[in-house]
Scaffold this motif. Structure first.
Motif, PDB file in Angstrom:
ATOM      1  N   GLY A 234       0.788  -1.221   0.000  1.00  0.00           N
ATOM      2  CA  GLY A 234       0.000   0.000   0.000  1.00  0.00           C
ATOM      3  C   GLY A 234       0.818   1.269   0.000  1.00  0.00           C
ATOM      4  N   PHE A 235       0.197   2.314   0.524  1.00  0.00           N
ATOM      5  CA  PHE A 235       0.804   3.638   0.578  1.00  0.00           C
ATOM      6  C   PHE A 235       0.299   4.329   1.839  1.00  0.00           C
ATOM      7  CE2 PHE A 235      -3.222   3.940  -1.542  1.00  0.00           C
ATOM      8  CZ  PHE A 235      -3.786   5.108  -1.072  1.00  0.00           C
ATOM      9  N   GLY A 236       0.900   5.450   2.178  1.00  0.00           N
ATOM     10  CA  GLY A 236       0.465   6.170   3.359  1.00  0.00           C
ATOM     11  C   GLY A 236       1.135   7.517   3.468  1.00  0.00           C
ATOM     12  N   TYR A 237       0.952   8.129   4.624  1.00  0.00           N
ATOM     13  CA  TYR A 237       1.633   9.382   4.913  1.00  0.00           C
ATOM     14  C   TYR A 237       2.036   9.397   6.377  1.00  0.00           C
ATOM     15  CZ  TYR A 237      -2.865  10.940   6.803  1.00  0.00           C
ATOM     16  OH  TYR A 237      -4.035  11.040   7.519  1.00  0.00           O
ATOM     17  N   ARG A 238       3.065  10.195   6.647  1.00  0.00           N
ATOM     18  CA  ARG A 238       3.593  10.334   7.994  1.00  0.00           C
ATOM     19  C   ARG A 238       3.574  11.805   8.396  1.00  0.00           C
ATOM     20  NH1 ARG A 238       8.472   9.929   6.792  1.00  0.00           N
ATOM     21  NH2 ARG A 238       7.974   9.854   4.606  1.00  0.00           N
ATOM     22  N   ILE A 239       3.172  12.063   9.615  1.00  0.00           N
ATOM     23  CA  ILE A 239       3.240  13.410  10.199  1.00  0.00           C
ATOM     24  C   ILE A 239       3.998  13.252  11.505  1.00  0.00           C
ATOM     25  CG2 ILE A 239       1.953  15.340  11.173  1.00  0.00           C
ATOM     26  CD1 ILE A 239      -0.407  14.498   9.400  1.00  0.00           C
ATOM     27  N   GLY A 240       5.112  13.979  11.643  1.00  0.00           N
ATOM     28  CA  GLY A 240       5.894  13.761  12.846  1.00  0.00           C
ATOM     29  C   GLY A 240       6.943  14.810  13.097  1.00  0.00           C
ATOM     30  N   ALA A 241       7.871  14.451  13.959  1.00  0.00           N
ATOM     31  CA  ALA A 241       8.921  15.373  14.392  1.00  0.00           C
ATOM     32  C   ALA A 241      10.258  14.640  14.456  1.00  0.00           C
ATOM     33  CB  ALA A 241       8.576  15.952  15.757  1.00  0.00           C
ATOM     34  N   THR A 242      11.307  15.420  14.369  1.00  0.00           N
ATOM     35  CA  THR A 242      12.677  14.912  14.440  1.00  0.00           C
ATOM     36  C   THR A 242      13.452  15.760  15.421  1.00  0.00           C
ATOM     37  OG1 THR A 242      12.583  14.282  12.108  1.00  0.00           O
ATOM     38  CG2 THR A 242      14.766  14.458  13.093  1.00  0.00           C
ATOM     39  N   ILE A 243      14.317  15.134  16.198  1.00  0.00           N
ATOM     40  CA  ILE A 243      15.263  15.869  17.024  1.00  0.00           C
ATOM     41  C   ILE A 243      16.654  15.375  16.650  1.00  0.00           C
ATOM     42  CG2 ILE A 243      15.113  14.304  19.006  1.00  0.00           C
ATOM     43  CD1 ILE A 243      15.356  17.153  20.610  1.00  0.00           C
ATOM     44  N   GLY A 244      17.586  16.322  16.560  1.00  0.00           N
ATOM     45  CA  GLY A 244      18.916  15.927  16.140  1.00  0.00           C
ATOM     46  C   GLY A 244      19.990  16.872  16.620  1.00  0.00           C
ATOM     47  N   TYR A 245      21.220  16.481  16.340  1.00  0.00           N
ATOM     48  CA  TYR A 245      22.387  17.268  16.734  1.00  0.00           C
ATOM     49  C   TYR A 245      23.400  17.233  15.597  1.00  0.00           C
ATOM     50  CZ  TYR A 245      25.931  19.283  19.769  1.00  0.00           C
ATOM     51  OH  TYR A 245      26.871  20.117  20.332  1.00  0.00           O
ATOM     52  N   ASN A 246      23.880  18.423  15.191  1.00  0.00           N
ATOM     53  CA  ASN A 246      24.894  18.541  14.136  1.00  0.00           C
ATOM     54  C   ASN A 246      26.272  18.719  14.751  1.00  0.00           C
ATOM     55  OD1 ASN A 246      23.594  18.566  11.463  1.00  0.00           O
ATOM     56  ND2 ASN A 246      22.463  20.299  12.294  1.00  0.00           N
ATOM     57  N   PHE A 247      27.216  17.875  14.320  1.00  0.00           N
ATOM     58  CA  PHE A 247      28.617  17.971  14.730  1.00  0.00           C
ATOM     59  C   PHE A 247      29.419  18.464  13.537  1.00  0.00           C
ATOM     60  CE2 PHE A 247      26.681  14.407  16.926  1.00  0.00           C
ATOM     61  CZ  PHE A 247      27.083  14.574  18.240  1.00  0.00           C
ATOM     62  N   LYS A 248      30.141  19.550  13.710  1.00  0.00           N
ATOM     63  CA  LYS A 248      30.988  20.050  12.622  1.00  0.00           C
ATOM     64  C   LYS A 248      32.312  19.285  12.650  1.00  0.00           C
ATOM     65  CE  LYS A 248      32.294  24.273  10.396  1.00  0.00           C
ATOM     66  NZ  LYS A 248      31.871  25.629  10.242  1.00  0.00           N
ATOM     67  N   ILE A 249      32.657  18.635  11.537  1.00  0.00           N
ATOM     68  CA  ILE A 249      33.889  17.869  11.420  1.00  0.00           C
ATOM     69  C   ILE A 249      34.969  18.732  10.762  1.00  0.00           C
ATOM     70  CG2 ILE A 249      34.963  15.782  10.481  1.00  0.00           C
ATOM     71  CD1 ILE A 249      32.834  15.263  12.659  1.00  0.00           C
ATOM     72  N   THR A 250      34.642  19.291   9.604  1.00  0.00           N
ATOM     73  CA  THR A 250      35.524  20.226   8.899  1.00  0.00           C
ATOM     74  C   THR A 250      34.659  21.378   8.402  1.00  0.00           C
ATOM     75  OG1 THR A 250      35.248  19.288   6.674  1.00  0.00           O
ATOM     76  CG2 THR A 250      36.933  18.263   8.086  1.00  0.00           C
ATOM     77  N   GLU A 251      35.260  22.274   7.659  1.00  0.00           N
ATOM     78  CA  GLU A 251      34.500  23.400   7.095  1.00  0.00           C
ATOM     79  C   GLU A 251      33.410  22.919   6.143  1.00  0.00           C
ATOM     80  OE1 GLU A 251      33.243  27.138   6.973  1.00  0.00           O
ATOM     81  OE2 GLU A 251      34.915  26.465   8.220  1.00  0.00           O
ATOM     82  N   LYS A 252      33.628  21.793   5.500  1.00  0.00           N
ATOM     83  CA  LYS A 252      32.680  21.280   4.500  1.00  0.00           C
ATOM     84  C   LYS A 252      31.876  20.062   4.956  1.00  0.00           C
ATOM     85  CE  LYS A 252      33.510  23.426   0.424  1.00  0.00           C
ATOM     86  NZ  LYS A 252      32.484  23.906  -0.463  1.00  0.00           N
ATOM     87  N   ILE A 253      32.273  19.399   6.049  1.00  0.00           N
ATOM     88  CA  ILE A 253      31.629  18.136   6.443  1.00  0.00           C
ATOM     89  C   ILE A 253      31.038  18.225   7.851  1.00  0.00           C
ATOM     90  CG2 ILE A 253      31.995  15.675   6.865  1.00  0.00           C
ATOM     91  CD1 ILE A 253      34.157  15.777   4.700  1.00  0.00           C
ATOM     92  N   ASN A 254      29.780  17.816   7.970  1.00  0.00           N
ATOM     93  CA  ASN A 254      29.067  17.715   9.249  1.00  0.00           C
ATOM     94  C   ASN A 254      28.558  16.293   9.430  1.00  0.00           C
ATOM     95  OD1 ASN A 254      29.293  20.434   9.794  1.00  0.00           O
ATOM     96  ND2 ASN A 254      27.111  20.876   9.653  1.00  0.00           N
TER      97      ASN A 254
ATOM     98  N   GLY B  85       6.378   9.614  14.563  1.00  0.00           N
ATOM     99  CA  GLY B  85       5.099  10.311  14.590  1.00  0.00           C
ATOM    100  C   GLY B  85       3.978   9.376  14.201  1.00  0.00           C
ATOM    101  N   TRP B  86       2.956   9.958  13.594  1.00  0.00           N
ATOM    102  CA  TRP B  86       1.762   9.226  13.207  1.00  0.00           C
ATOM    103  C   TRP B  86       1.911   8.748  11.771  1.00  0.00           C
ATOM    104  CZ3 TRP B  86      -2.235   6.983  15.343  1.00  0.00           C
ATOM    105  CH2 TRP B  86      -3.340   6.658  14.548  1.00  0.00           C
ATOM    106  N   HIS B  87       1.656   7.464  11.538  1.00  0.00           N
ATOM    107  CA  HIS B  87       1.624   6.934  10.177  1.00  0.00           C
ATOM    108  C   HIS B  87       0.208   6.471   9.887  1.00  0.00           C
ATOM    109  CE1 HIS B  87       1.869   3.883   6.985  1.00  0.00           C
ATOM    110  NE2 HIS B  87       2.731   4.753   6.483  1.00  0.00           N
ATOM    111  N   GLN B  88      -0.342   6.954   8.785  1.00  0.00           N
ATOM    112  CA  GLN B  88      -1.649   6.501   8.329  1.00  0.00           C
ATOM    113  C   GLN B  88      -1.439   5.721   7.039  1.00  0.00           C
ATOM    114  OE1 GLN B  88      -4.889   6.904   9.809  1.00  0.00           O
ATOM    115  NE2 GLN B  88      -5.165   5.276   8.301  1.00  0.00           N
ATOM    116  N   GLY B  89      -1.776   4.444   7.051  1.00  0.00           N
ATOM    117  CA  GLY B  89      -1.561   3.591   5.895  1.00  0.00           C
ATOM    118  C   GLY B  89      -2.858   3.154   5.245  1.00  0.00           C
ATOM    119  N   PHE B  90      -2.792   2.958   3.945  1.00  0.00           N
ATOM    120  CA  PHE B  90      -3.892   2.438   3.141  1.00  0.00           C
ATOM    121  C   PHE B  90      -3.312   1.263   2.364  1.00  0.00           C
ATOM    122  CE2 PHE B  90      -4.290   6.931   3.820  1.00  0.00           C
ATOM    123  CZ  PHE B  90      -5.593   7.083   4.256  1.00  0.00           C
ATOM    124  N   TYR B  91      -3.797   0.061   2.633  1.00  0.00           N
ATOM    125  CA  TYR B  91      -3.141  -1.115   2.075  1.00  0.00           C
ATOM    126  C   TYR B  91      -4.132  -2.217   1.743  1.00  0.00           C
ATOM    127  CZ  TYR B  91      -3.759  -3.140   6.702  1.00  0.00           C
ATOM    128  OH  TYR B  91      -4.303  -3.611   7.867  1.00  0.00           O
TER     129      TYR B  91
END
Length: 185
Positions: free
Chosen positions: A113-133, A141-147
């Motif tokens: 089937g198919f569906g949709y998700r509504i939710g949230a993310t929490i994260g942390y960014n670490f700087k490794i170099t000027e160009k790489i994180n 969150g909530w997943h609503q599926g139709f299958y």
């Protein structure tokens, strides 16, 4: 081709307006599930992220279908500064799947089937170099599926009796990993 053109347009537009990162999830890649994305600045402490995750496993652990595609557009608020430290994001996105849910693993049933998700993310960014994180994150969150539910042992027909699509809604953790991010500009 119709799906590639909007993605290329988004990439070109986003790279012309500020800091933009291409991202690859190293954690999901270890289990053969690619997760790639792009994140760009949309304000002083806000970014827009879009990622695609796909599993091409026709069968996982002996007769457990595990094919899915998720598309996740997300707006993120960074507490200190963009791409450094803690952030919180909200998203809504579609998915397409042919999987055997965890609570059916001892059966011969799977869902297509198919569906949709509504939710949230929490994260942390670490700087490794000027160009790489590194971007470590979890979300759900909530997943609503139709299958439509089928048997995976060759038994004909559907196992459930819904006229068209069966529906299933549930709270799930469905995102996570460590994105390796490369700054384009």
């Amino acid at each position: 081709m119709k799906k590639i053109i909007p993605f290329i347009f988004l990439l070109l537009v986003s790279t012309s307006f500020g800091q933009t990162y291409l991202k690859f999830n190293g954690a999901t890649a270890l289990v053969g599930v690619p997760n790639i994305g792009i994140e760009t600045s949309i304000g002083k402490k806000m970014t827009f992220s879009f990622d695609v995750m796909a599993s091409f496993w026709k069968s996982f652990a002996s007769h457990h279908p595990m094919q899915f595609y998720t598309f996740t557009p997300e707006v993120r608020y960074h507490f200190k500064e963009k791409y450094k430290g803690w952030y919180f994001g909200g998203h809504i996105g579609p998915d397409i799947y042919k999987i055997q849910k965890w609570n059916y693993w001892n059966t011969n049933k799977y869902e297509d089937g198919f569906g949709y998700r509504i939710g949230a993310t929490i994260g942390y960014n670490f700087k490794i170099t000027e160009k790489i994180n590194l971007d470590a994150f979890v979300g759900g969150g909530w997943h609503q599926g139709f299958y439509k539910g089928y048997y995976n042992d060759g038994t004909p027909g559907r196992y459930e009796k819904a006229k068209d699509w069966n529906k299933s809604g549930e709270w799930l953790p469905y995102r996570g990993g460590v994105m390796i991010s490369y700054k384009l500009n």
